[in-house]
Write a protein that holds these residues in place. Structure first.
Motif, PDB file in Angstrom:
ATOM      1  N   ALA A   3     -37.949   3.654  11.965  1.00  0.00           N
ATOM      2  CA  ALA A   3     -38.719   2.615  11.407  1.00  0.00           C
ATOM      3  C   ALA A   3     -39.610   1.936  12.212  1.00  0.00           C
ATOM      4  CB  ALA A   3     -38.094   2.245  10.776  1.00  0.00           C
ATOM      5  N   TYR A  18     -34.643   9.380  17.034  1.00  0.00           N
ATOM      6  CA  TYR A  18     -34.571   8.915  15.449  1.00  0.00           C
ATOM      7  C   TYR A  18     -35.150  10.265  15.121  1.00  0.00           C
ATOM      8  CZ  TYR A  18     -35.045   7.650  11.358  1.00  0.00           C
ATOM      9  OH  TYR A  18     -35.145   6.917   9.648  1.00  0.00           O
ATOM     10  N   SER A  45     -30.854  10.851   5.518  1.00  0.00           N
ATOM     11  CA  SER A  45     -29.580  10.043   6.410  1.00  0.00           C
ATOM     12  C   SER A  45     -28.524   9.489   5.306  1.00  0.00           C
ATOM     13  CB  SER A  45     -30.049   8.997   7.108  1.00  0.00           C
ATOM     14  OG  SER A  45     -30.838   9.265   7.837  1.00  0.00           O
ATOM     15  N   THR A  90     -29.954   8.561  13.983  1.00  0.00           N
ATOM     16  CA  THR A  90     -30.958   7.722  12.884  1.00  0.00           C
ATOM     17  C   THR A  90     -30.719   6.400  12.798  1.00  0.00           C
ATOM     18  OG1 THR A  90     -29.773   9.018  11.273  1.00  0.00           O
ATOM     19  CG2 THR A  90     -31.464  10.094  12.635  1.00  0.00           C
ATOM     20  N   GLU A  92     -30.029   2.988  12.291  1.00  0.00           N
ATOM     21  CA  GLU A  92     -31.963   2.084  11.585  1.00  0.00           C
ATOM     22  C   GLU A  92     -32.080   1.191  13.174  1.00  0.00           C
ATOM     23  OE1 GLU A  92     -33.088  -0.425   8.237  1.00  0.00           O
ATOM     24  OE2 GLU A  92     -31.357   0.483   7.447  1.00  0.00           O
ATOM     25  N   SER A  93     -31.627   0.373  13.392  1.00  0.00           N
ATOM     26  CA  SER A  93     -31.433  -0.200  14.687  1.00  0.00           C
ATOM     27  C   SER A  93     -31.540   0.344  15.767  1.00  0.00           C
ATOM     28  CB  SER A  93     -31.013  -1.081  14.658  1.00  0.00           C
ATOM     29  OG  SER A  93     -30.943  -1.980  16.375  1.00  0.00           O
TER      30      SER A  93
END
Length: 121
Positions: A3, A18, A45, A90, A92-93
Motif C-alpha cells: 500500500a 508484500y 489477504s 502482507t 499493512e504496515s
C-alpha cells in the motif's frame, strides 16, 4: 504491491516481501487480488486470514489436495503454515512485515515439519 507504494510512491524491500506474500496466496488459493469476489470490504489477504480461523481448506485451491489422500492433514497443515507466512509478509504496515531472511527460515521450517509428518505415516 504494498500500500505504501501506491500511496507514497515508496519502493523498498518491504514492498517486495508484500508481493511475495500475495504471490504465495495466489498460488495456494488460485485467486488473484483482482478477482471479482474481492470488493472494498474483502481482499485476498482478509479472505485468507478468515480461512485460517474458519478452516483453511475453504480458501485452498481444491485441486491441490484431495480429502481422500493419505497425507491430507499434513498437507493442510503445510498450506496453513504457508498462509500464515503469507499474512506475515502482507502486514499493512511495512514495519510489521517479516523480512526475507526470516521468511526463508519460516519456509525451511515448514518444509522440515512437512517431511517429518510424511515420514510418520
Amino acid at each position: 504491491m504494498g500500500a505504501e507504494y501506491g500511496q507514497e510512491g515508496l519502493v523498498s524491500t518491504s514492498c517486495d516481501i508484500y508481493s511475495f506474500g500475495i504471490m504465495m496466496m495466489e498460488v495456494f488459493t488460485s485467486k488473484k487480488p483482482t478477482d471479482e469476489m474481492f470488493t472494498s470490504d474483502l481482499s485476498l489477504s482478509h479472505w485468507v486470514s478468515k480461512a485460517l480461523v474458519n478452516g483453511v481448506t475453504q480458501a485452498m485451491d481444491s485441486r491441490l489436495i484431495r480429502k481422500d489422500e493419505e497425507n491430507f492433514f499434513a498437507e493442510v497443515n503445510c498450506v496453513s503454515s504457508i498462509f500464515e507466512l503469507a499474512l506475515n509478509c502482507t502486514a499493512e504496515s511495512p514495519e510489521n512485515r517479516i523480512n526475507i531472511k526470516d521468511a526463508l527460515a519460516f519456509l525451511q521450517k515448514i518444509r522440515l515439519e512437512f517431511l517429518v509428518k510424511l515420514s510418520e505415516n
